[in-house]
Design a protein around this motif. Structure first.
Motif, PDB file in Angstrom:
ATOM      1  N   ARG A  34       0.840  -1.189   0.000  1.00 20.66           N
ATOM      2  CA  ARG A  34       0.000   0.000   0.000  1.00 20.66           C
ATOM      3  C   ARG A  34       0.881   1.247   0.000  1.00 20.66           C
ATOM      4  N   PRO A  35       0.863   2.035  -1.078  1.00 15.86           N
ATOM      5  CA  PRO A  35       1.662   3.266  -1.102  1.00 15.86           C
ATOM      6  C   PRO A  35       1.293   4.174   0.062  1.00 15.86           C
ATOM      7  N   GLY A  36       2.286   4.592   0.807  1.00 18.02           N
ATOM      8  CA  GLY A  36       2.025   5.487   1.925  1.00 18.02           C
ATOM      9  C   GLY A  36       1.382   4.820   3.112  1.00 18.02           C
ATOM     10  N   GLY A  37       1.276   3.490   3.089  1.00 17.56           N
ATOM     11  CA  GLY A  37       0.729   2.788   4.248  1.00 17.56           C
ATOM     12  C   GLY A  37      -0.719   2.431   4.120  1.00 17.56           C
ATOM     13  N   GLY A  38      -1.471   3.146   3.314  1.00 23.58           N
ATOM     14  CA  GLY A  38      -2.884   2.796   3.138  1.00 23.58           C
ATOM     15  C   GLY A  38      -3.744   3.380   4.234  1.00 23.58           C
ATOM     16  N   SER A  39      -5.053   3.306   4.048  1.00 21.90           N
ATOM     17  CA  SER A  39      -5.978   3.936   4.988  1.00 21.90           C
ATOM     18  C   SER A  39      -6.103   3.174   6.285  1.00 21.90           C
ATOM     19  N   ASP A  40      -5.730   1.892   6.319  1.00 22.38           N
ATOM     20  CA  ASP A  40      -5.892   1.112   7.539  1.00 22.38           C
ATOM     21  C   ASP A  40      -4.545   0.789   8.167  1.00 22.38           C
ATOM     22  N   GLU A  41      -3.549   1.681   8.003  1.00 20.85           N
ATOM     23  CA  GLU A  41      -2.201   1.414   8.494  1.00 20.85           C
ATOM     24  C   GLU A  41      -2.153   1.242  10.002  1.00 20.85           C
ATOM     25  N   ASN A  42      -3.149   1.771  10.720  1.00 21.57           N
ATOM     26  CA  ASN A  42      -3.167   1.659  12.184  1.00 21.57           C
ATOM     27  C   ASN A  42      -3.976   0.460  12.678  1.00 21.57           C
ATOM     28  N   VAL A  43      -4.530  -0.310  11.748  1.00 22.44           N
ATOM     29  CA  VAL A  43      -5.298  -1.490  12.128  1.00 22.44           C
ATOM     30  C   VAL A  43      -4.346  -2.569  12.639  1.00 22.44           C
ATOM     31  N   VAL A  44      -4.699  -3.189  13.767  1.00 21.29           N
ATOM     32  CA  VAL A  44      -3.865  -4.244  14.343  1.00 21.29           C
ATOM     33  C   VAL A  44      -4.237  -5.576  13.713  1.00 21.29           C
ATOM     34  N   ARG A  45      -3.235  -6.237  13.146  1.00 23.01           N
ATOM     35  CA  ARG A  45      -3.443  -7.527  12.505  1.00 23.01           C
ATOM     36  C   ARG A  45      -2.466  -8.542  13.082  1.00 23.01           C
ATOM     37  N   VAL A  46      -2.811  -9.805  12.974  1.00 23.90           N
ATOM     38  CA  VAL A  46      -1.872 -10.853  13.363  1.00 23.90           C
ATOM     39  C   VAL A  46      -0.644 -10.813  12.457  1.00 23.90           C
ATOM     40  N   ILE A  47      -0.876 -10.623  11.150  1.00 20.64           N
ATOM     41  CA  ILE A  47       0.196 -10.447  10.173  1.00 20.64           C
ATOM     42  C   ILE A  47       0.088  -9.045   9.610  1.00 20.64           C
ATOM     43  N   GLY A  48       1.120  -8.246   9.787  1.00 14.42           N
ATOM     44  CA  GLY A  48       1.078  -6.870   9.320  1.00 14.42           C
ATOM     45  C   GLY A  48       1.196  -6.776   7.810  1.00 14.42           C
ATOM     46  N   ALA A  49       0.503  -5.808   7.224  1.00 14.57           N
ATOM     47  CA  ALA A  49       0.523  -5.627   5.773  1.00 14.57           C
ATOM     48  C   ALA A  49       1.872  -5.130   5.277  1.00 14.57           C
ATOM     49  N   SER A  50       2.737  -4.671   6.184  1.00 14.98           N
ATOM     50  CA  SER A  50       4.070  -4.201   5.788  1.00 14.98           C
ATOM     51  C   SER A  50       5.107  -5.312   5.844  1.00 14.98           C
TER      52      SER A  50
END
Length: 332
Positions: free
Chosen positions: A125-141
């Motif tokens: 996601r360029p710039g982190g995306g709109s849900d960059e602060n969402v807590v996930r088990v596996i991070g999108a980064s």
């Protein structure tokens, strides 16, 4: 050629070589990959992705990329696996390196590995995306690290299997399970971890334990079918694991069940290519060590664990249908 002429030549080269790479060359380079991908297997990875998406609801565009990456990595790994095993058949047709040669097959498989990473970049996601602060088990980064880590697991498992074969060293059942969790489980984990990183539902649930059990179940079933199934014989050759000298699950049990009798070890050492020794060994596993009965019991236990975990996670009819099909086809 003078230094000034060399400098001029360097300046004339395109800054982006990829833009100058002809599509015709790309097609030629990928021909071994196209060959193996043109004859799909059970498509269990695609079915698994569809089933897990009932829980994870990954957007369709991202799901297509994930499926593509998984298929690229899987087929590339099979091309190398067939070379390492000196296999003859894959999915009922000659293995890739018997058609295209070992050098070209290795180069293409490696090319596809790197191409998969390029494909993976479409999920970032360029710039982190709109849900960059969402807590996930596996991070999108963490996408690169997810794939890299699991490819390391794949090669660790494959490496151990090769060492056991070449050293004629039978692993324990526990060592075998650990190896399979690395080798076979890695591909399934790549798919589900990438999906977890892009899920729109159940973001806080870890599906990896379920995938681990499922991966071990699938590999032990494949080991059983290799020695027992007529259809498997048509696709890969009769009892091909014996020809490859592989310590599959029934073979590990057979060796450990009667360590005073070296029938199986001697046959593995011979790497038989004709049916006589293979039929004798399969009969030995069936009647003397009861290894197929034991393998079926272990498969039944693993299948039960997978179904219990599915139920605990809220149920998934599509995943249960995959298990039903695997169970039915095992008993045919």
């Amino acid at each position: 050629m003078s230094s000034s002429q060399r400098f001029s030549l360097l300046n004339s080269l395109p800054s982006t070589l990829e833009s100058q790479w002809p599509l015709a060359n790309e097609s030629l380079l990928l021909e071994p990959f196209t060959y193996i991908a043109s004859k799909p297997g059970e498509e269990i990875r695609t079915l698994l992705i569809e089933a897990f998406n009932i829980w994870l609801a990954v957007p369709n565009d991202q799901l297509k990329v994930i499926d593509r990456v998984v298929q690229m990595l899987h087929n590339a790994s099979l091309m190398l696996d067939d070379i390492e095993d000196d296999a003859q058949l894959r999915r009922g047709q000659p293995v890739t390196h018997k058609i295209y040669g070992i050098p070209q097959t290795i180069n293409t498989a490696n090319y596809v590995y790197f191409s998969a990473y390029k494909e993976l970049s479409k999920l970032r996601r360029p710039g982190g995306g709109s849900d960059e602060n969402v807590v996930r088990v596996i991070g999108a980064s963490d996408l690169d690290m997810v794939v890299t880590g699991e490819l390391l697991n794949l090669h660790r498992g494959q490496g151990l299997e090769i060492l056991w074969r070449d050293l004629l060293q039978c692993p324990t059942e526990e060592e075998y399970i650990s190896m399979v969790n690395n080798k076979t489980g890695s591909g399934f984990r790549i798919a589900v971890k990438l999906m977890m990183a892009h899920a729109t539902k159940n973001l806080d649930i870890d599906f990896v334990p379920l995938v681990n059990i499922f991966g071990v179940y699938v590999q032990i079933r494949d080991d059983y079918m290799n020695l027992q199934s007529t259809e498997h014989s048509d696709n890969k050759g009769f009892a091909e694991d014996l020809t490859e000298g592989k310590f599959s699950f029934p073979i590990v049990h057979g060796v450990r069940a009667d360590e005073q009798n070296r029938v199986i070890m001697n046959v593995l050492q011979k790497r038989p290519t004709t049916p006589t020794l293979k039929h004798h060994t399969v009969d030995y596993l069936r009647t003397h060590t009861k290894s197929f009965d034991y393998t079926l019991a272990v498969m039944s236990s693993l299948e039960r664990q997978v179904r219990e975990e599915i139920a605990r996670l809220g149920g998934n009819s599509q995943l249960e249908k995959i298990l039903d099909a695997l169970h039915t086809n095992t008993n045919d």
